[in-house]
Design an enzyme around this catalytic site. Sequence first.
Site, PDB file in Angstrom:
ATOM      1  N   ARG A 180      -0.554 -23.374  26.847  1.00 38.47           N
ATOM      2  CA  ARG A 180       0.888 -23.358  27.680  1.00 38.47           C
ATOM      3  C   ARG A 180      -0.149 -23.499  28.854  1.00 38.47           C
ATOM      4  O   ARG A 180      -0.190 -22.712  29.828  1.00 38.47           O
ATOM      5  CB  ARG A 180       1.491 -22.074  27.606  1.00 38.47           C
ATOM      6  N   GLN A 189      -3.667 -20.403  32.970  1.00 39.16           N
ATOM      7  CA  GLN A 189      -2.934 -20.675  34.583  1.00 39.16           C
ATOM      8  C   GLN A 189      -3.928 -21.202  35.504  1.00 39.16           C
ATOM      9  O   GLN A 189      -5.452 -20.859  35.450  1.00 39.16           O
ATOM     10  CB  GLN A 189      -3.086 -18.715  35.428  1.00 39.16           C
ATOM     11  N   LYS A 212       3.917 -10.649  26.838  1.00 41.06           N
ATOM     12  CA  LYS A 212       3.183  -9.771  27.834  1.00 41.06           C
ATOM     13  C   LYS A 212       2.473  -8.490  27.259  1.00 41.06           C
ATOM     14  O   LYS A 212       3.168  -8.093  26.507  1.00 41.06           O
ATOM     15  CB  LYS A 212       3.616  -9.119  28.610  1.00 41.06           C
ATOM     16  N   ARG A 258       8.884 -13.119  41.124  1.00 40.11           N
ATOM     17  CA  ARG A 258       7.404 -14.110  40.989  1.00 40.11           C
ATOM     18  C   ARG A 258       8.264 -15.797  40.758  1.00 40.11           C
ATOM     19  O   ARG A 258       7.325 -16.784  41.094  1.00 40.11           O
ATOM     20  CB  ARG A 258       6.532 -14.250  39.422  1.00 40.11           C
ATOM     21  N   ARG A 259       9.453 -15.716  40.686  1.00 37.78           N
ATOM     22  CA  ARG A 259      10.187 -17.159  40.446  1.00 37.78           C
ATOM     23  C   ARG A 259      10.462 -17.644  42.398  1.00 37.78           C
ATOM     24  O   ARG A 259      10.696 -18.918  42.634  1.00 37.78           O
ATOM     25  CB  ARG A 259      11.660 -17.447  39.861  1.00 37.78           C
ATOM     26  N   HIS A 284       7.239 -27.310  36.843  1.00 35.62           N
ATOM     27  CA  HIS A 284       8.183 -28.151  37.642  1.00 35.62           C
ATOM     28  C   HIS A 284       8.507 -29.429  38.159  1.00 35.62           C
ATOM     29  O   HIS A 284       7.934 -30.433  38.890  1.00 35.62           O
ATOM     30  CB  HIS A 284       9.219 -27.332  38.036  1.00 35.62           C
ATOM     31  N   ASP A 322       1.559 -14.104  26.497  1.00 39.89           N
ATOM     32  CA  ASP A 322       1.844 -14.654  28.646  1.00 39.89           C
ATOM     33  C   ASP A 322       0.581 -14.499  28.640  1.00 39.89           C
ATOM     34  O   ASP A 322      -0.149 -13.315  28.284  1.00 39.89           O
ATOM     35  CB  ASP A 322       2.957 -13.825  28.889  1.00 39.89           C
ATOM     36  N   LYS A 339       0.381 -22.924  36.836  1.00 42.30           N
ATOM     37  CA  LYS A 339      -0.168 -23.363  37.694  1.00 42.30           C
ATOM     38  C   LYS A 339      -0.374 -22.074  38.264  1.00 42.30           C
ATOM     39  O   LYS A 339      -1.492 -21.410  38.282  1.00 42.30           O
ATOM     40  CB  LYS A 339       0.523 -23.517  38.751  1.00 42.30           C
ATOM     41  N   GLY A 340       0.342 -20.482  37.663  1.00 39.68           N
ATOM     42  CA  GLY A 340       0.108 -19.231  37.872  1.00 39.68           C
ATOM     43  C   GLY A 340       1.120 -18.461  39.300  1.00 39.68           C
ATOM     44  O   GLY A 340       1.141 -19.834  39.936  1.00 39.68           O
ATOM     45  N   ALA A 341       1.365 -17.051  39.001  1.00 41.81           N
ATOM     46  CA  ALA A 341       2.768 -17.111  39.582  1.00 41.81           C
ATOM     47  C   ALA A 341       1.661 -15.433  40.467  1.00 41.81           C
ATOM     48  O   ALA A 341       2.859 -15.086  40.800  1.00 41.81           O
ATOM     49  CB  ALA A 341       4.277 -16.921  38.717  1.00 41.81           C
TER      50      ALA A 341
END
Length: 327
Positions: free
Chosen positions: A204, A183, A117, A308-309, A247, A154, A207-209
Amino acid sequence: MMAGIFTTAVRPWILAAGRSQRLRRATERLPITRRVVQRFVPGETLDDAVKAVAALRDSGRMVSVDYLGEDVTDVDSANATVDAYLKLLAALGGPDGYGERAHLHRAQTRTLEVSLKLSALGQKLPRDGEKIALENAHAICSAAQRAGVWVTVDAEDHTTTDSTLSIVRELRADFGWLGTVLQACLRRTYADCQEFAASGSRIRLCKGAYDEPSTVAYGGRDDVTDSYLRCLQVLMAGTGYPMVASHDPMVITAAGEMARETGRGAGDFEYQMLYGIRDSEQRRLADAGNAVRVYVPFGTQWYGYLVRRLAERPANLAFFLRALAGR
């Protein structure tokens, strides 16, 4: 349907919790939190990361390692992040590591990668932040090139996108293999995909977090998925290397279909998933001959990553709540 409604309603509250220093300190003190974190983060030390890399490589999966941290507020912290990446690359590329001089996945795909990052490298510092981040990223890319390891930059919240992509363009002049993250939740991303797909970049697509305003981002789950599929089609039809970071079963299926329609073989794109999430699906895809890369974070700055997860998928939040209930 219900999962989408749940995620849309609860996600902003979870992400807001991620910005609370008071809640952060309280959460980090809970013994139960450590057990939950271990599902998504293999450990805090370099040795922990290297062990996780070894296990994943032995299972036929590729890896992207992230040293956790973001939004540094001083030059010393940015320098410490650079030092951590240099040690990581030395471990990955050394004679006892998993350096790419010995490991290529089909074509010339590097099985090892680090993700970084730019805000952890000084991007947001008030004085010369972008210049400092560029120089730090260049030092990491130079070390990665010597070690035979790829680097992907990232994505962070939308306020950093212009700066990040500007730095990526400069870095790609010296490191054409450099990848970056786009994203799908952002309204601008379709145009960004067109640019980078035409220039042959590794992208990469996620979707975005981050919790973004409706003026710059799609809010509904279905809208974000639709945007993802449109963007992915651009990447698959382009000259670059798409990295399908999702996922979502619908996206995974669609990616395979798009690859076949655009004449891409298994070595011409890859699936990416997070450490600790849908491990059986990761193995299934890899066993079927697909290129699969697992995003492996490590370090002490895991709180923001964990939040975020939890916000991304109801299943992750349910796992956390079950752990709390079982204390």
